[in-house]
Write an enzyme that holds these catalytic residues in place. Structure first.
Site, PDB file in Angstrom:
ATOM      1  CD  GLN A  27      -2.884  -1.061   2.236  1.00 25.57           C
ATOM      2  OE1 GLN A  27      -2.485  -1.859   3.448  1.00 25.57           O
ATOM      3  NE2 GLN A  27      -4.208  -0.369   2.176  1.00 25.57           N
ATOM      4  CG  HIS A  47       1.060  -4.527 -13.380  1.00 25.31           C
ATOM      5  ND1 HIS A  47       2.495  -4.945 -13.082  1.00 25.31           N
ATOM      6  CD2 HIS A  47       1.025  -3.424 -12.939  1.00 25.31           C
ATOM      7  CE1 HIS A  47       3.204  -4.126 -12.415  1.00 25.31           C
ATOM      8  NE2 HIS A  47       2.322  -3.107 -12.163  1.00 25.31           N
ATOM      9  CG  ASP A  60       3.163  -0.212 -10.866  1.00 25.86           C
ATOM     10  OD1 ASP A  60       2.588  -1.300 -10.501  1.00 25.86           O
ATOM     11  OD2 ASP A  60       2.854  -0.139 -12.313  1.00 25.86           O
ATOM     12  NE  ARG A  85       0.217  -4.822  11.842  1.00 24.18           N
ATOM     13  CZ  ARG A  85      -0.847  -4.778  11.177  1.00 24.18           C
ATOM     14  NH1 ARG A  85      -2.019  -4.196  11.119  1.00 24.18           N
ATOM     15  NH2 ARG A  85      -1.261  -6.115  10.235  1.00 24.18           N
ATOM     16  CG  HIS A 130      -0.820  -6.245   5.242  1.00 23.22           C
ATOM     17  ND1 HIS A 130      -1.272  -5.645   6.531  1.00 23.22           N
ATOM     18  CD2 HIS A 130      -1.855  -5.896   4.678  1.00 23.22           C
ATOM     19  CE1 HIS A 130      -2.158  -4.758   6.398  1.00 23.22           C
ATOM     20  NE2 HIS A 130      -2.846  -4.891   5.397  1.00 23.22           N
ATOM     21  CG  ASN A 174      -3.183  -7.300   8.058  1.00 21.28           C
ATOM     22  OD1 ASN A 174      -3.569  -6.543   9.096  1.00 21.28           O
ATOM     23  ND2 ASN A 174      -3.934  -7.225   7.022  1.00 21.28           N
ATOM     24  CD  GLU A 175      -7.629  -6.893   8.067  1.00 22.32           C
ATOM     25  OE1 GLU A 175      -7.965  -7.094   6.789  1.00 22.32           O
ATOM     26  OE2 GLU A 175      -7.965  -6.036   8.754  1.00 22.32           O
ATOM     27  CG  ASN A 317      -6.236  -5.297  11.581  1.00 18.83           C
ATOM     28  OD1 ASN A 317      -5.646  -4.928  12.772  1.00 18.83           O
ATOM     29  ND2 ASN A 317      -5.785  -5.518  10.542  1.00 18.83           N
ATOM     30  CE1 TYR A 319      -9.625   0.511   9.376  1.00 13.52           C
ATOM     31  CE2 TYR A 319      -9.572  -1.626   9.561  1.00 13.52           C
ATOM     32  CZ  TYR A 319      -8.784  -0.406   9.361  1.00 13.52           C
ATOM     33  OH  TYR A 319      -7.529  -0.393   9.027  1.00 13.52           O
ATOM     34  CD  GLU A 385      -4.857  -2.696   9.497  1.00 11.00           C
ATOM     35  OE1 GLU A 385      -6.031  -2.450   9.045  1.00 11.00           O
ATOM     36  OE2 GLU A 385      -4.266  -3.429   9.251  1.00 11.00           O
TER      37      GLU A 385
HETATM   38  C1  GBH Z   1      -7.690  -3.520   6.802  1.00 12.70           C
HETATM   39  O1  GBH Z   1      -8.650  -4.313   6.503  1.00 12.70           O
HETATM   40  C2  GBH Z   1      -6.584  -3.490   5.983  1.00 12.70           C
HETATM   41  O2  GBH Z   1      -5.687  -4.455   6.907  1.00 12.70           O
HETATM   42  C3  GBH Z   1      -5.661  -2.490   5.561  1.00 12.70           C
HETATM   43  O3  GBH Z   1      -4.876  -2.949   4.831  1.00 12.70           O
HETATM   44  C4  GBH Z   1      -6.881  -1.546   4.939  1.00 12.70           C
HETATM   45  O4  GBH Z   1      -6.070  -0.502   4.100  1.00 12.70           O
HETATM   46  C5  GBH Z   1      -7.677  -1.019   5.858  1.00 12.70           C
HETATM   47  O5  GBH Z   1      -8.485  -2.093   6.544  1.00 12.70           O
HETATM   48  C6  GBH Z   1      -8.850  -0.179   5.427  1.00 12.70           C
HETATM   49  O6  GBH Z   1      -9.563  -0.977   4.640  1.00 12.70           O
HETATM   50  O7  GBH Z   1     -15.567  -3.726   0.016  1.00 12.70           O
HETATM   51  O8  GBH Z   1     -17.569  -4.497   0.583  1.00 12.70           O
HETATM   52  O9  GBH Z   1     -15.706  -5.827  -0.222  1.00 12.70           O
HETATM   53  C7  GBH Z   1     -10.103  -4.300   6.928  1.00 12.70           C
HETATM   54  C8  GBH Z   1     -11.096  -5.049   6.874  1.00 12.70           C
HETATM   55  C9  GBH Z   1     -12.211  -6.303   5.109  1.00 12.70           C
HETATM   56  C10 GBH Z   1     -12.575  -4.128   5.365  1.00 12.70           C
HETATM   57  C11 GBH Z   1     -12.743  -5.894   3.747  1.00 12.70           C
HETATM   58  C12 GBH Z   1     -12.943  -3.670   3.905  1.00 12.70           C
HETATM   59  C13 GBH Z   1     -13.801  -4.832   2.148  1.00 12.70           C
HETATM   60  C14 GBH Z   1     -15.268  -4.443   1.962  1.00 12.70           C
HETATM   61  N1  GBH Z   1     -11.577  -4.928   5.614  1.00 12.70           N
HETATM   62  N2  GBH Z   1     -13.431  -4.854   3.494  1.00 12.70           N
HETATM   63  S1  GBH Z   1     -16.014  -4.668   0.214  1.00 12.70           S
END
Ligand code: GBH
Length: 481
Positions: A27, A47, A60, A85, A130, A174-175, A317, A319, A385
């Protein structure tokens, strides 16, 4: 901007609580093919003619942290974090994924990052995986091929021997839920394999084994001399029952077991193995669909015992949250969601963000960490996270409020509920490539100008707010006068 919540709690976190910020290699780094780095599954996917990225972008160059990591270290220092991290790009140090070809430039790069952090008093917390599998390993099946368990072990061993004199905290994966369900089930993420209810379960199975392999390598060969710790990071929302019916209450609990328990139960529970309810539901659906055996693979007792207890901390993690209800999905097809007899939705009253999946539900954070604390016997938990998506504004008041309210709920879980949580990590220190959403959603405390070749960073309002929370170790009551 003040927090419009009447249940705000003044107070501070326990002494010694640690604060951090996070990124991941694909990322931020860019330099996708520079100085000996090999191709990985995200390079390959972005790509491709239809790379599946909403704005047709790639990583890229991304934030060019391969060249600008000192800017990132400066941002971390300005924020006052205790730790950073970040993840290692497997194909930067092993271009083919395998141990017989080591890219010294890649080793040097991570040495430079680690040394710069330590020179600035910032502790490195390193994620090994990751989501960026070396493409040559995808060509032998990726996480569907059990051979990758040993190959991952070799990679982990190289990381421990190269960096473990200075890196004392490791995260294996990670996840793995995202890698499995989105990468090998629904196919929106690399490697874009579609096979929900089948290949996602196999990919998860091999990642769990690989995690355990890395933990044992560290435990057997490095722990005594390096004195570090090694864990895993799992992602989970909070599933709130949509109604108080018994069916919905059970559905919400089952949803937690399918999402978080899938990975946590084998590692953190007393008995090990997949959650009993998950084994039962996948087996029943498999039988109804005419499969001779369950689509959920079996570990067998040797692997159950090998996996159980292989994490020195629980990386979380988090959200957002969802409402869960009992719901039977009709039809003779397989899917991970169908296996659960659950549907999820968002409450329309929950504030949204620039990411459609991310609703602002601070109280769900407190419920989630309490659920983990109860389910896994007061396990030592590190939030690895947490963060908010917007369109990139510098005066990011909504992000600042998100952090304030979520961190406040975390403090309640510790100070009022007694949860065993020792640190918190903001995602992310800088704007970066947001996977299938490309650069259309921003999570940074610092902005990156992706239109400028120099990729300059600028501090956002939320970075000041987070820095103040860190400086205060929470939210001390204002002095009375
Ligand atoms: C994290 O995942 C990641 O570890 C990190 O790399 C990322 O940048 C960050 O969250 C923010 O997204 O679009 O409906 O398919 C968090 C868990 C699971 C949240 C997948 C977003 C996509 C849902 N993620 N989800 S959808």
């Amino acid at each position: 901007p003040t927090l419009a919540q009447d249940d705000f709690l003044y107070g501070t976190f326990p002494d010694g609580f640690i604060w951090g910020a996070a990124t991941a290699a694909y990322q931020i780094e860019g330099a996708w093919n520079e100085n000996g780095k090999g191709e990985n599954i995200w390079d390959f996917m972005t790509h491709a003619y239809d790379g599946g990225i909403s704005d047709n972008s790639t990583g890229d160059i991304a934030a060019d942290s391969y060249n600008k990591y000192l800017d990132d270290v400066a941002a971390l220092k300005e924020t006052g974090v205790n730790f950073y991290r970040f993840s290692i790009s497997w194909s930067r140090i092993l271009p083919t994924g395998r141990i017989d070809q080591i890219n010294q430039d890649g080793i040097n790069y991570y040495n430079n990052v680690i040394n710069a952090l330590l020179d600035n008093g910032i502790t490195p917390l390193v994620t090994l995986y990751h989501w960026d599998l070396p493409q040559p390993l995808q060509e032998i099946g990726g996480w569907l091929n059990e051979e990758v368990v040993d190959i991952f072990g070799d990679y982990a061993n190289l990381a421990f021997s190269s960096f473990g004199d200075r890196v004392k905290s490791w995260i294996t994966f990670n996840e793995p839920w995202v890698q499995s369900v989105l990468g090998y089930g629904y196919g929106g993420n690399a490697p874009r394999i579609v096979g929900s209810g089948q290949t996602d379960y196999i990919a998860a199975h091999n990642q769990i084994k690989s995690h355990a392999r890395a933990w044992h390598i560290y435990d057997d060969n490095y722990r005594a001399t390096q004195n570090g710790e090694i864990g895993i990071t799992l992602d989970s929302g909070w599933s709130e029952p949509k109604t108080q019916s018994a069916a919905d209450i059970e559905a919400a609990e089952r949803n937690m077991q399918f999402k978080l328990g899938w990975f946590a139960h084998p590692i953190f529970s007393v008995d090990g193995d997949y959650p009993p309810v998950m084994k039962e539901y996948v087996a029943r659906h498999s039988a109804e669909e005419g499969f001779p055996v369950s689509r959920l693979p079996e570990f067998g007792q040797t692997w159950v015992d090998y996996i159980k207890g292989t994490s020195d901390f629980f990386g979380l993690n988090h959200y957002t949250s969802a409402l869960a209800e009992y719901s039977v999905w009709e039809g003779n097809w397989t899917s991970y969601d169908k296996d659960q007899d659950v549907s999820t939705s968002a409450d329309p009253s929950w504030p949204s963000s620039a990411a459609p999946w991310l609703k602002v539900v601070p109280w769900g954070f407190r419920k989630l960490v309490n659920w983990i604390n109860n389910e896994y016997n007061g396990v030592r938990l590190l939030v690895t996270e947490n963060g908010y998506a917007d369109l990139g504004e510098i005066n990011d008041v909504d992000r600042a409020n998100y952090y304030t309210s979520y961190i406040n709920e975390l403090m309640k879980a510790i100070n009022l509920d007694g949860c065993n949580i020792y640190g918190y990590t903001a995602w992310s220190i800088i704007d970066n490539f947001e996977w299938a959403a490309g650069y259309s959603q921003k999570f940074g405390l610092y902005s990156v100008d992706f239109n400028d070749p120099a990729r300059p960073r600028s501090r956002k309002y939320s970075a000041q707010v987070y820095a103040q929370i860190i400086a205060d170790n929470g939210f001390p009551a204002p002095a009375e006068n």
